[in-house]
Design a protein around this motif. Sequence first.
Motif: not given
Ligand code: TZE
Length: 273
Positions: A29, A71, A100, A198-199
Amino acid sequence: MESKEWSSGVWTHLTAVRRQSPLVQCITNLVSMDLVANTLLSAGASPAMVHSVAEVPDFTPHIHALCVNVGTLTPDWLPSMKAAAELAAQLGKPWVLDPAAVSCSGFRLKACLELVELKPSVIKGNGSEIIALSGSASQCQTKGADSSHESTEAIEAAKSLALSSGAVVAVSGAVDIVTDGKRVIGVHNGTKMMQRITATGCSLAGLVAAFLAVDPLQPLEATVSAMSVFGIAGELGEELANGPASLRMHLIDSLYGLDETTVLSRVKVTRLG
Ligand SMILES: Cc1ncsc1CCO
Ligand SMILES: Nc1ncnc2c1ncn2[C@@H]1O[C@H](COP(=O)(O)OP(=O)(O)OP(=O)(O)O)[C@@H](O)[C@H]1O
Ligand SMILES: [Mg+2]
């Protein structure tokens, strides 16, 4: 088999990644691309964010593993994910699916179920994602990327998904769960603050792909090793960090600098079932 027996395997896997530097194609993503690529580089692997369907026939035959993460899925990305997954599976290359935020829409759930049909080696999600993907939807309240379940609440869902899909299923959380449907392993490394970047879960999925590349015949063991290594890097990183932003930096540095003594003394893996 307890931590002591697992730890030498973890170190062996990490040194193999550093030595072989596997090429990992990531169709991930938009939020995660930077951290996934930097995580793979600091572990010694070689990431390539190649996501156009036009490039799959030329590029995917050269990779050592693939990571697909839905994601920020849109209809135009799905054909590349499917084409790369199908080709990887056909060529016997390991691939990881990260579903995700799978429950955020019917479109995404259907896409993930179709990807599961393409025989991922490992499915790595958080607790809510694995519960949703396994079809235990009545238990599932989440609509976004963060989990509203403990990973341990997803053990039965993970086992059932592993048995129905043939994949090893990994659930990230306070205890990372890894199962092939028969054995259930708990990885107790990591720190709570990793959830505030994040991630990190997406990066873990990428790292699992790199570890599978060096041990494709033992997907459960390779996944446990990747999860333990990433967790240890998080623990070491937190000792140097002031908050999530500096943890992100120190996690990458710690992963890069991991040595044998640290790995052997820090691996925390137990058999849960
Ligand atoms: C915040 C977020 N939204 C979609 S993917 C992502 C990163 C964490 O999975
Ligand atoms: N409470 C916790 N204690 C220790 N480690 C944790 C905890 N929660 C998450 N982790 C670690 O953080 C990393 C990311 O896991 P998490 O379950 O938050 O992923 P995710 O929800 O898929 O994240 P994202 O979607 O943002 O990529 C894993 O390495 C996991 O072990
Ligand atoms: Mg995730």
